[in-house]
Scaffold this active site. Structure first.
Site, PDB file in Angstrom:
ATOM      1  N   ARG A 196      19.656  18.301  -2.635  1.00  0.00           N
ATOM      2  CA  ARG A 196      20.199  16.969  -2.412  1.00  0.00           C
ATOM      3  C   ARG A 196      20.932  16.446  -3.641  1.00  0.00           C
ATOM      4  NH1 ARG A 196      16.480  18.263   0.841  1.00  0.00           N
ATOM      5  NH2 ARG A 196      16.559  17.482   2.968  1.00  0.00           N
TER       6      ARG A 196
ATOM      7  N   LYS B 105       1.582   7.021   4.189  1.00  0.00           N
ATOM      8  CA  LYS B 105       0.960   5.725   3.913  1.00  0.00           C
ATOM      9  C   LYS B 105       0.181   5.201   5.122  1.00  0.00           C
ATOM     10  CE  LYS B 105       4.984   4.525   1.086  1.00  0.00           C
ATOM     11  NZ  LYS B 105       6.093   3.562   0.887  1.00  0.00           N
TER      12      LYS B 105
ATOM     13  N   ARG C 280       2.670  -9.950   7.628  1.00  0.00           N
ATOM     14  CA  ARG C 280       4.113  -9.839   7.819  1.00  0.00           C
ATOM     15  C   ARG C 280       4.470  -8.957   9.005  1.00  0.00           C
ATOM     16  NH1 ARG C 280       6.913  -8.780   2.094  1.00  0.00           N
ATOM     17  NH2 ARG C 280       8.728  -9.425   3.328  1.00  0.00           N
TER      18      ARG C 280
ATOM     19  N   HIS D 127      -4.061 -13.650  10.977  1.00  0.00           N
ATOM     20  CA  HIS D 127      -3.280 -12.432  10.776  1.00  0.00           C
ATOM     21  C   HIS D 127      -4.050 -11.172  11.169  1.00  0.00           C
ATOM     22  CE1 HIS D 127      -0.328 -14.931   8.974  1.00  0.00           C
ATOM     23  NE2 HIS D 127      -1.007 -15.163   7.868  1.00  0.00           N
TER      24      HIS D 127
ATOM     25  N   PRO E 223       0.831  -1.208   0.000  1.00  0.00           N
ATOM     26  CA  PRO E 223       0.000   0.000   0.000  1.00  0.00           C
ATOM     27  C   PRO E 223       0.867   1.260   0.000  1.00  0.00           C
ATOM     28  CG  PRO E 223      -0.785  -1.577   1.633  1.00  0.00           C
ATOM     29  CD  PRO E 223       0.541  -2.076   1.148  1.00  0.00           C
ATOM     30  N   GLU E 224       0.544   2.183  -0.902  1.00  0.00           N
ATOM     31  CA  GLU E 224       1.217   3.470  -0.961  1.00  0.00           C
ATOM     32  C   GLU E 224       0.166   4.549  -0.733  1.00  0.00           C
ATOM     33  OE1 GLU E 224       3.744   3.823  -4.434  1.00  0.00           O
ATOM     34  OE2 GLU E 224       4.227   1.687  -4.396  1.00  0.00           O
TER      35      GLU E 224
END
Length: 275
Positions: free
Chosen positions: A155, A57, A115, A94, A2-3
């Site tokens: 950067r 997220k 996970r 889960h 998921p983003e």
């Protein structure tokens, strides 16, 4: 994984179905799923869910009781989902957190994560502010062009790494970084210091367009992602390069999409996106 678009879809569905409902009970399957605030979980009982928003997220649920508001922050991580009771996955083991409601359009909201890379935090207002400063950079759907240009030119890193740096820009992951870079005709390994301003502006616009399109199509269901009501996101059918290695470039330039293998595989066109 998921983003930002997937987290936004989750936040909108939870908001539509449960804002105004009262939290009747909270079941915690594993104590280690709570990153912060475990001793305070009983405060949330009989509080009212007053708001749901997305940060990066993560999905933030605001609960109010006795004129005080506290927050439950659900990090979706690699495989985390928030699911309504009737859409729960068949792999019940889960499910690590269950919120039971009264007065809403759904009786239950579950946090499912096989996970366990994601976590849940229980925070007061000050804790949420600290959490936000520590973890999230600019929101790409709200940041201005000037803000984007300032952090880009400050950067000297690869563009793909820059887009994935959550403390700079919060919410973009591998899928949408690949898609935005392709639309802007920028190679994933080009250095940020080697991007002219005009091309950087194209990338800024591409990020916003890709994220908006993905949200409109319910996100991308590559593997596990489903919305709280069990529906799958359809944006994977609109990916131009992600997952399309060795296929012809959609710009019909004559080249084939290549995959750069690393920690997170990059997909790019060697002709349209020259180093």
């Amino acid at each position: 994984m998921p983003e930002l678009p997937e987290a936004e879809v989750v936040a909108r569905q939870v908001r539509d179905h449960l804002v105004g409902a009262s939290l009747a009970d909270m079941w915690i399957g594993r104590a280690d799923i709570i990153r912060e605030g475990l001793p305070s979980w009983q405060w949330y009982l009989r509080s009212t869910l007053t708001a749901v928003e997305r940060r990066g997220k993560s999905v933030v649920l605001a609960f109010t009781k006795f004129e005080e508001t506290r927050f439950l922050v659900a990090e979706l991580g690699m495989t985390g989902l928030l699911l309504f009771e009737w859409a729960r996955t068949e792999y019940q083991k889960h499910t690590h957190l269950r919120l039971l409601f009264t007065g809403g359009r759904q009786p239950e909201l579950c946090y499912w994560n096989p996970r366990r890379f994601g976590r849940v935090s229980l925070l007061d207002q000050e804790g949420l502010e600290v959490y936000t400063r520590r973890r999230f950079g600019y929101d790409p759907t709200a940041m201005t062009w000037e803000q984007f240009w300032d952090i880009l030119r400050a950067r000297r890193v690869r563009l793909k790494n820059f887009l994935l740096h959550q403390q700079l820009i919060a919410g973009i992951g591998n899928i949408y970084a690949n898609e935005a870079l392709f639309r802007a005709r920028l190679h994933p390994h080009r250095g940020t210091h080697r991007v002219p301003q005009a091309r950087a502006r194209l990338l800024y616009e591409a990020i916003r367009v890709v994220l908006a399109e993905a949200i409109e199509h319910g996100g991308s269901s590559i593997r596990d992602f489903v919305a709280p009501d069990g529906t799958r996101g359809l944006y994977a059918g609109h990916h131009l390069v992600y997952g399309h290695a060795e296929e012809s470039c959609p710009m019909k330039c004559g080249a084939r999409i290549r995959a750069l293998k690393s920690e997170r595989t990059s997909f790019y066109c060697p002709r349209c996106q020259r180093v």
